[in-house]
Write a protein that holds these residues in place. Structure first.
Motif, PDB file in Angstrom:
ATOM      1  N   UNK A 219      39.984  26.420  34.132  1.00  0.00           N
ATOM      2  CA  UNK A 219      41.018  26.230  33.117  1.00  0.00           C
ATOM      3  C   UNK A 219      41.432  27.474  32.357  1.00  0.00           C
ATOM      4  N   UNK A 220      40.931  28.642  32.731  1.00  0.00           N
ATOM      5  CA  UNK A 220      41.332  29.871  32.046  1.00  0.00           C
ATOM      6  C   UNK A 220      42.771  30.243  32.410  1.00  0.00           C
ATOM      7  N   UNK A 221      43.524  30.686  31.421  1.00  0.00           N
ATOM      8  CA  UNK A 221      44.887  31.154  31.671  1.00  0.00           C
ATOM      9  C   UNK A 221      44.920  32.606  32.133  1.00  0.00           C
ATOM     10  N   UNK A 222      44.021  33.414  31.582  1.00  0.00           N
ATOM     11  CA  UNK A 222      43.922  34.819  31.960  1.00  0.00           C
ATOM     12  C   UNK A 222      42.443  35.184  32.105  1.00  0.00           C
ATOM     13  N   UNK A 223      42.158  36.023  33.080  1.00  0.00           N
ATOM     14  CA  UNK A 223      40.787  36.512  33.277  1.00  0.00           C
ATOM     15  C   UNK A 223      40.831  38.037  33.278  1.00  0.00           C
ATOM     16  N   UNK A 224      40.055  38.632  32.401  1.00  0.00           N
ATOM     17  CA  UNK A 224      40.034  40.080  32.235  1.00  0.00           C
ATOM     18  C   UNK A 224      38.693  40.629  32.730  1.00  0.00           C
ATOM     19  N   UNK A 225      38.784  41.689  33.536  1.00  0.00           N
ATOM     20  CA  UNK A 225      37.580  42.374  34.012  1.00  0.00           C
ATOM     21  C   UNK A 225      37.546  43.761  33.373  1.00  0.00           C
ATOM     22  N   UNK A 226      36.829  43.927  32.264  1.00  0.00           N
ATOM     23  CA  UNK A 226      36.812  45.211  31.544  1.00  0.00           C
ATOM     24  C   UNK A 226      36.386  46.391  32.408  1.00  0.00           C
ATOM     25  N   UNK A 227      35.402  46.187  33.289  1.00  0.00           N
ATOM     26  CA  UNK A 227      34.934  47.292  34.133  1.00  0.00           C
ATOM     27  C   UNK A 227      36.015  47.751  35.104  1.00  0.00           C
ATOM     28  N   UNK A 228      36.747  46.803  35.675  1.00  0.00           N
ATOM     29  CA  UNK A 228      37.818  47.143  36.608  1.00  0.00           C
ATOM     30  C   UNK A 228      38.948  47.877  35.895  1.00  0.00           C
ATOM     31  N   UNK A 229      39.293  47.386  34.700  1.00  0.00           N
ATOM     32  CA  UNK A 229      40.360  48.039  33.926  1.00  0.00           C
ATOM     33  C   UNK A 229      39.954  49.463  33.571  1.00  0.00           C
ATOM     34  N   UNK A 230      38.687  49.637  33.161  1.00  0.00           N
ATOM     35  CA  UNK A 230      38.215  50.976  32.814  1.00  0.00           C
ATOM     36  C   UNK A 230      38.237  51.917  34.001  1.00  0.00           C
ATOM     37  N   UNK A 231      37.809  51.416  35.180  1.00  0.00           N
ATOM     38  CA  UNK A 231      37.825  52.250  36.380  1.00  0.00           C
ATOM     39  C   UNK A 231      39.229  52.613  36.806  1.00  0.00           C
ATOM     40  N   UNK A 232      40.155  51.641  36.768  1.00  0.00           N
ATOM     41  CA  UNK A 232      41.551  51.920  37.108  1.00  0.00           C
ATOM     42  C   UNK A 232      42.152  52.958  36.170  1.00  0.00           C
ATOM     43  N   UNK A 233      41.808  52.841  34.900  1.00  0.00           N
ATOM     44  CA  UNK A 233      42.355  53.764  33.904  1.00  0.00           C
ATOM     45  C   UNK A 233      41.871  55.196  34.165  1.00  0.00           C
TER      46      UNK A 233
END
Length: 336
Positions: A219-233
Protein backbone atom coordinates in the motif's frame (compact mmCIF):
# COMPACT_ATOMS: atom_id res chain seq x y z
CA UNK A 1 10.07 21.21 39.41
CA UNK A 2 12.06 17.97 39.04
CA UNK A 3 15.29 19.88 39.72
CA UNK A 4 13.80 21.30 42.92
CA UNK A 5 12.80 17.84 44.08
CA UNK A 6 16.26 16.50 43.31
CA UNK A 7 17.94 19.26 45.29
CA UNK A 8 15.70 18.40 48.27
CA UNK A 9 16.65 14.73 47.97
CA UNK A 10 20.35 15.59 47.91
CA UNK A 11 19.83 17.76 50.99
CA UNK A 12 17.94 14.96 52.80
CA UNK A 13 20.64 12.39 51.94
CA UNK A 14 23.30 14.80 53.19
CA UNK A 15 21.47 15.17 56.51
CA UNK A 16 21.13 11.39 56.89
CA UNK A 17 24.82 10.89 56.16
CA UNK A 18 25.64 13.63 58.67
CA UNK A 19 23.58 11.97 61.41
CA UNK A 20 25.21 8.59 60.72
CA UNK A 21 28.65 10.19 60.89
CA UNK A 22 27.84 11.97 64.17
CA UNK A 23 26.38 8.75 65.61
CA UNK A 24 29.44 6.68 64.74
CA UNK A 25 31.82 9.28 66.13
CA UNK A 26 29.67 9.72 69.27
CA UNK A 27 29.51 6.02 70.12
CA UNK A 28 33.18 5.59 69.26
CA UNK A 29 34.45 8.31 71.58
CA UNK A 30 31.64 8.74 74.14
CA UNK A 31 30.76 5.05 74.71
CA UNK A 32 34.18 3.73 73.71
CA UNK A 33 32.73 1.32 71.12
CA UNK A 34 34.78 -0.13 68.28
CA UNK A 35 34.15 1.38 64.85
CA UNK A 36 32.02 -1.59 63.76
CA UNK A 37 30.00 -1.56 66.98
CA UNK A 38 29.60 2.20 66.73
CA UNK A 39 28.22 1.91 63.18
CA UNK A 40 25.93 -0.98 64.18
CA UNK A 41 24.62 0.93 67.22
CA UNK A 42 24.04 4.05 65.14
CA UNK A 43 22.03 2.20 62.49
CA UNK A 44 19.80 0.29 64.93
CA UNK A 45 19.22 3.49 66.90
CA UNK A 46 18.23 5.46 63.82
CA UNK A 47 16.02 2.61 62.61
CA UNK A 48 14.40 2.33 66.07
CA UNK A 49 14.32 -1.47 65.79
CA UNK A 50 14.63 -1.94 69.56
CA UNK A 51 17.65 -4.23 69.63
CA UNK A 52 19.69 -4.41 72.82
CA UNK A 53 22.78 -2.24 73.22
CA UNK A 54 26.12 -3.75 72.27
CA UNK A 55 27.30 -3.00 75.78
CA UNK A 56 25.81 -1.02 78.71
CA UNK A 57 25.71 2.75 78.22
CA UNK A 58 26.78 5.32 80.78
CA UNK A 59 24.79 8.51 81.37
CA UNK A 60 26.66 10.52 78.74
CA UNK A 61 26.10 7.79 76.12
CA UNK A 62 22.41 7.59 77.05
CA UNK A 63 21.96 11.35 76.63
CA UNK A 64 23.75 11.12 73.28
CA UNK A 65 21.43 8.24 72.25
CA UNK A 66 18.35 10.34 73.11
CA UNK A 67 19.75 13.15 70.96
CA UNK A 68 20.49 10.71 68.12
CA UNK A 69 17.00 9.16 68.20
CA UNK A 70 15.29 12.58 68.21
CA UNK A 71 17.41 13.83 65.31
CA UNK A 72 16.95 10.61 63.33
CA UNK A 73 13.16 10.65 63.61
CA UNK A 74 12.89 14.16 62.20
CA UNK A 75 15.53 13.71 59.48
CA UNK A 76 14.25 10.31 58.31
CA UNK A 77 10.72 11.67 58.28
CA UNK A 78 11.87 14.61 56.19
CA UNK A 79 13.73 12.28 53.79
CA UNK A 80 10.73 9.98 53.35
CA UNK A 81 8.41 12.91 52.66
CA UNK A 82 10.83 14.36 50.08
CA UNK A 83 11.26 11.03 48.28
CA UNK A 84 7.52 10.43 48.27
CA UNK A 85 6.91 13.93 46.95
CA UNK A 86 9.54 13.38 44.25
CA UNK A 87 8.06 10.06 43.09
CA UNK A 88 4.50 11.34 43.07
CA UNK A 89 5.55 14.62 41.48
CA UNK A 90 7.51 12.86 38.74
CA UNK A 91 4.60 10.57 37.96
CA UNK A 92 2.20 13.51 37.92
CA UNK A 93 4.53 15.45 35.64
CA UNK A 94 4.78 12.51 33.23
CA UNK A 95 1.00 12.18 33.20
CA UNK A 96 0.62 15.91 32.51
CA UNK A 97 3.14 15.69 29.67
CA UNK A 98 1.34 12.72 28.11
CA UNK A 99 -2.01 14.47 28.41
CA UNK A 100 -0.57 17.62 26.83
CA UNK A 101 0.90 15.60 23.94
CA UNK A 102 -2.40 13.77 23.46
CA UNK A 103 -4.32 17.05 23.30
CA UNK A 104 -1.89 18.44 20.71
CA UNK A 105 -2.16 15.32 18.55
CA UNK A 106 -5.96 15.26 18.84
CA UNK A 107 -6.00 18.83 17.50
CA UNK A 108 -4.04 17.87 14.36
CA UNK A 109 -5.71 17.28 11.01
CA UNK A 110 -4.21 16.48 7.58
CA UNK A 111 -0.86 16.27 9.34
CA UNK A 112 2.19 14.10 8.71
CA UNK A 113 3.12 11.05 10.77
CA UNK A 114 6.82 10.16 10.85
CA UNK A 115 7.60 6.65 12.08
CA UNK A 116 11.11 6.38 13.50
CA UNK A 117 13.55 9.12 14.47
CA UNK A 118 16.78 7.69 13.10
CA UNK A 119 18.92 9.41 10.51
CA UNK A 120 16.23 9.53 7.81
CA UNK A 121 13.40 10.27 10.21
CA UNK A 122 15.36 13.14 11.71
CA UNK A 123 16.04 14.62 8.27
CA UNK A 124 12.36 14.35 7.40
CA UNK A 125 11.42 16.10 10.65
CA UNK A 126 13.92 18.91 9.98
CA UNK A 127 12.49 19.49 6.49
CA UNK A 128 8.90 19.44 7.72
CA UNK A 129 9.83 21.91 10.46
CA UNK A 130 11.42 24.20 7.86
CA UNK A 131 8.20 24.09 5.85
CA UNK A 132 6.13 24.62 9.01
CA UNK A 133 4.11 21.48 8.35
CA UNK A 134 2.31 19.91 11.29
CA UNK A 135 3.69 16.47 12.13
CA UNK A 136 4.07 13.93 14.92
CA UNK A 137 6.94 11.47 15.32
CA UNK A 138 6.37 7.94 16.61
CA UNK A 139 9.47 6.72 18.46
CA UNK A 140 9.91 3.97 21.06
CA UNK A 141 13.35 4.96 22.39
CA UNK A 142 12.75 7.09 25.49
CA UNK A 143 16.27 8.52 25.48
CA UNK A 144 15.85 9.80 21.91
CA UNK A 145 12.53 11.40 22.83
CA UNK A 146 13.95 13.17 25.88
CA UNK A 147 16.72 14.74 23.78
CA UNK A 148 14.34 16.35 21.28
CA UNK A 149 10.90 16.56 22.94
CA UNK A 150 11.19 20.32 23.53
CA UNK A 151 11.14 21.13 19.79
CA UNK A 152 9.33 18.12 18.27
CA UNK A 153 5.97 16.50 19.03
CA UNK A 154 6.66 12.86 19.94
CA UNK A 155 4.41 9.89 20.60
CA UNK A 156 6.18 7.13 22.51
CA UNK A 157 5.37 3.68 21.19
CA UNK A 158 5.84 1.07 18.46
CA UNK A 159 4.64 2.19 15.04
CA UNK A 160 3.79 -1.45 14.19
CA UNK A 161 0.89 -1.36 16.64
CA UNK A 162 -2.49 -0.16 15.38
CA UNK A 163 -3.26 1.52 18.71
CA UNK A 164 -0.16 3.69 18.43
CA UNK A 165 -0.98 4.72 14.85
CA UNK A 166 -4.51 5.57 15.93
CA UNK A 167 -3.16 7.60 18.84
CA UNK A 168 -1.04 9.53 16.29
CA UNK A 169 -4.25 10.40 14.42
CA UNK A 170 -3.70 8.17 11.38
CA UNK A 171 -7.39 8.43 10.41
CA UNK A 172 -7.05 12.24 10.14
CA UNK A 173 -3.50 12.34 8.73
CA UNK A 174 -2.70 13.14 5.11
CA UNK A 175 0.79 11.67 4.88
CA UNK A 176 2.77 8.95 6.63
CA UNK A 177 6.54 8.57 6.39
CA UNK A 178 7.92 5.31 7.71
CA UNK A 179 11.68 5.57 8.11
CA UNK A 180 12.39 2.56 10.29
CA UNK A 181 15.78 0.85 9.78
CA UNK A 182 14.30 -2.57 8.94
CA UNK A 183 12.34 -3.22 5.74
CA UNK A 184 10.09 -5.80 7.43
CA UNK A 185 9.11 -3.27 10.09
CA UNK A 186 8.33 -0.68 7.41
CA UNK A 187 6.22 -3.29 5.60
CA UNK A 188 4.11 -3.92 8.72
CA UNK A 189 3.64 -0.17 9.26
CA UNK A 190 2.52 0.30 5.64
CA UNK A 191 0.04 -2.59 5.92
CA UNK A 192 -1.41 -1.30 9.18
CA UNK A 193 -1.61 2.33 8.07
CA UNK A 194 -3.27 1.42 4.75
CA UNK A 195 -5.94 -0.58 6.57
CA UNK A 196 -6.64 2.30 8.94
CA UNK A 197 -6.76 5.03 6.28
CA UNK A 198 -7.32 4.21 2.61
CA UNK A 199 -6.70 7.81 1.52
CA UNK A 200 -3.37 8.16 3.34
CA UNK A 201 -0.33 8.98 1.18
CA UNK A 202 2.37 6.62 2.42
CA UNK A 203 6.10 7.10 1.83
CA UNK A 204 8.33 4.25 2.94
CA UNK A 205 12.06 3.82 3.31
CA UNK A 206 13.65 0.67 1.88
CA UNK A 207 17.14 -0.77 2.16
CA UNK A 208 16.85 -3.62 -0.35
CA UNK A 209 15.66 -3.45 -3.95
CA UNK A 210 13.65 -6.64 -3.37
CA UNK A 211 11.60 -4.84 -0.73
CA UNK A 212 10.29 -2.16 -3.12
CA UNK A 213 7.68 -4.36 -4.83
CA UNK A 214 6.46 -5.73 -1.49
CA UNK A 215 6.05 -2.25 -0.06
CA UNK A 216 4.09 -1.10 -3.11
CA UNK A 217 1.85 -4.17 -2.86
CA UNK A 218 1.34 -3.45 0.84
CA UNK A 219 0.00 0.00 0.00
CA UNK A 220 2.93 2.42 -0.16
CA UNK A 221 2.56 5.27 -2.64
CA UNK A 222 6.29 6.00 -2.83
CA UNK A 223 9.32 3.95 -1.83
CA UNK A 224 12.63 5.70 -1.24
CA UNK A 225 16.01 3.96 -1.14
CA UNK A 226 18.41 6.41 0.57
CA UNK A 227 21.51 4.35 -0.26
CA UNK A 228 20.65 4.21 -3.96
CA UNK A 229 19.92 7.94 -4.08
CA UNK A 230 23.23 8.68 -2.34
CA UNK A 231 25.17 6.46 -4.74
CA UNK A 232 23.49 7.97 -7.81
CA UNK A 233 24.23 11.45 -6.52
CA UNK A 234 27.93 10.72 -5.99
CA UNK A 235 28.27 9.11 -9.42
CA UNK A 236 26.51 12.08 -11.04
CA UNK A 237 29.03 14.42 -9.41
CA UNK A 238 31.70 12.59 -11.40
CA UNK A 239 29.83 12.55 -14.71
CA UNK A 240 28.32 16.06 -14.64
CA UNK A 241 29.61 17.88 -11.52
CA UNK A 242 28.55 21.41 -12.47
CA UNK A 243 24.97 20.42 -13.25
CA UNK A 244 24.56 18.47 -10.01
CA UNK A 245 26.14 21.29 -7.99
CA UNK A 246 23.71 23.71 -9.64
CA UNK A 247 20.80 21.42 -8.73
CA UNK A 248 22.04 21.32 -5.15
CA UNK A 249 21.88 25.12 -5.10
CA UNK A 250 18.15 24.93 -5.83
CA UNK A 251 17.37 24.78 -2.16
CA UNK A 252 13.93 23.68 -1.00
CA UNK A 253 14.67 24.06 2.70
CA UNK A 254 11.77 26.40 3.32
CA UNK A 255 11.78 29.78 5.03
CA UNK A 256 13.97 32.35 3.29
CA UNK A 257 16.09 30.01 1.14
CA UNK A 258 13.51 28.40 -1.15
CA UNK A 259 14.19 28.39 -4.89
CA UNK A 260 11.47 25.96 -5.95
CA UNK A 261 7.78 26.05 -5.13
CA UNK A 262 4.82 23.79 -5.88
CA UNK A 263 1.58 25.73 -6.30
CA UNK A 264 -1.96 24.45 -6.86
CA UNK A 265 -3.92 26.16 -9.63
CA UNK A 266 -6.72 26.80 -7.11
CA UNK A 267 -4.37 29.23 -5.35
CA UNK A 268 -4.44 31.46 -8.45
CA UNK A 269 -8.05 31.02 -9.57
CA UNK A 270 -9.55 33.55 -7.14
CA UNK A 271 -7.29 36.37 -8.33
CA UNK A 272 -6.46 35.54 -11.95
CA UNK A 273 -8.55 34.37 -14.89
CA UNK A 274 -6.17 31.50 -15.56
CA UNK A 275 -7.18 29.37 -18.53
CA UNK A 276 -3.59 28.86 -19.63
CA UNK A 277 -0.05 29.34 -18.32
CA UNK A 278 0.16 32.52 -20.39
CA UNK A 279 -2.74 33.99 -18.41
CA UNK A 280 -0.84 33.51 -15.16
CA UNK A 281 2.08 35.61 -16.45
CA UNK A 282 4.10 34.81 -13.31
CA UNK A 283 7.38 35.83 -14.91
CA UNK A 284 6.23 39.43 -15.29
CA UNK A 285 4.35 39.64 -11.98
CA UNK A 286 6.81 37.91 -9.67
CA UNK A 287 9.96 37.07 -11.65
CA UNK A 288 9.35 33.34 -11.14
CA UNK A 289 9.52 30.93 -14.07
CA UNK A 290 7.19 27.97 -14.51
CA UNK A 291 9.36 24.92 -15.18
CA UNK A 292 6.84 22.13 -14.69
CA UNK A 293 3.18 21.25 -14.79
CA UNK A 294 1.44 18.40 -12.94
CA UNK A 295 -1.86 17.32 -14.45
CA UNK A 296 -4.74 16.08 -12.26
CA UNK A 297 -4.02 12.50 -13.34
CA UNK A 298 -0.41 12.78 -12.11
CA UNK A 299 1.24 13.34 -15.49
CA UNK A 300 4.38 15.50 -15.29
CA UNK A 301 5.17 17.96 -18.06
CA UNK A 302 8.62 19.55 -17.97
CA UNK A 303 8.99 23.07 -19.39
CA UNK A 304 5.35 23.30 -20.50
CA UNK A 305 4.20 25.52 -23.39
CA UNK A 306 2.67 28.91 -22.55
CA UNK A 307 -0.63 27.97 -24.24
CA UNK A 308 -1.07 24.83 -22.12
CA UNK A 309 -4.64 24.75 -20.88
CA UNK A 310 -4.89 24.58 -17.10
CA UNK A 311 -7.19 22.09 -15.40
CA UNK A 312 -8.72 22.07 -11.90
CA UNK A 313 -6.66 20.24 -9.27
CA UNK A 314 -3.49 20.62 -11.31
CA UNK A 315 -0.25 22.19 -10.08
CA UNK A 316 2.67 24.19 -11.43
CA UNK A 317 6.32 24.05 -10.37
CA UNK A 318 7.99 27.46 -10.31
CA UNK A 319 11.65 28.43 -10.10
CA UNK A 320 12.96 31.68 -8.71
CA UNK A 321 15.30 33.39 -6.33
CA UNK A 322 14.20 33.39 -2.65
CA UNK A 323 12.90 36.96 -2.85
CA UNK A 324 10.89 36.11 -5.98
CA UNK A 325 9.36 33.07 -4.28
CA UNK A 326 8.42 35.24 -1.30
CA UNK A 327 6.80 37.77 -3.64
CA UNK A 328 4.81 34.95 -5.26
CA UNK A 329 3.61 33.68 -1.89
CA UNK A 330 2.69 37.16 -0.68
CA UNK A 331 0.91 38.17 -3.91
CA UNK A 332 -1.28 35.07 -4.08
CA UNK A 333 -1.45 34.38 -0.31
CA UNK A 334 0.15 30.98 -0.68
CA UNK A 335 1.09 29.04 2.45
CA UNK A 336 4.62 27.85 1.73
Amino acid sequence: MIRLFRSKIYWALTLIFGVVLIGVLGYRFIADYSWIDALYMTIITMATVGFKEVQPLDNAAKIFTVFLISSSVFILGFAISVITEYVLGRNSLQLLKKKKVKNKIDALSEHVIVCGFGRNGMQAAERLTAYQRAFVVIERDREVIEKHEDEILFLEGDANEDEVLQAAGVERAKYLITALPDDAMNLFVVLSARQLNQKLFIISRASLATSQKKLFLAGANKVIMPDKIGGDHMASLVVMPDLITFMDKLSTEGGHTTNLEEVAIEDFSDQVDCNSLRDLDLRKKTGCTIIGYIAPDGEYIINPEADLQLQPKSKVIVLGRPEQIRKLNEMFHIDS
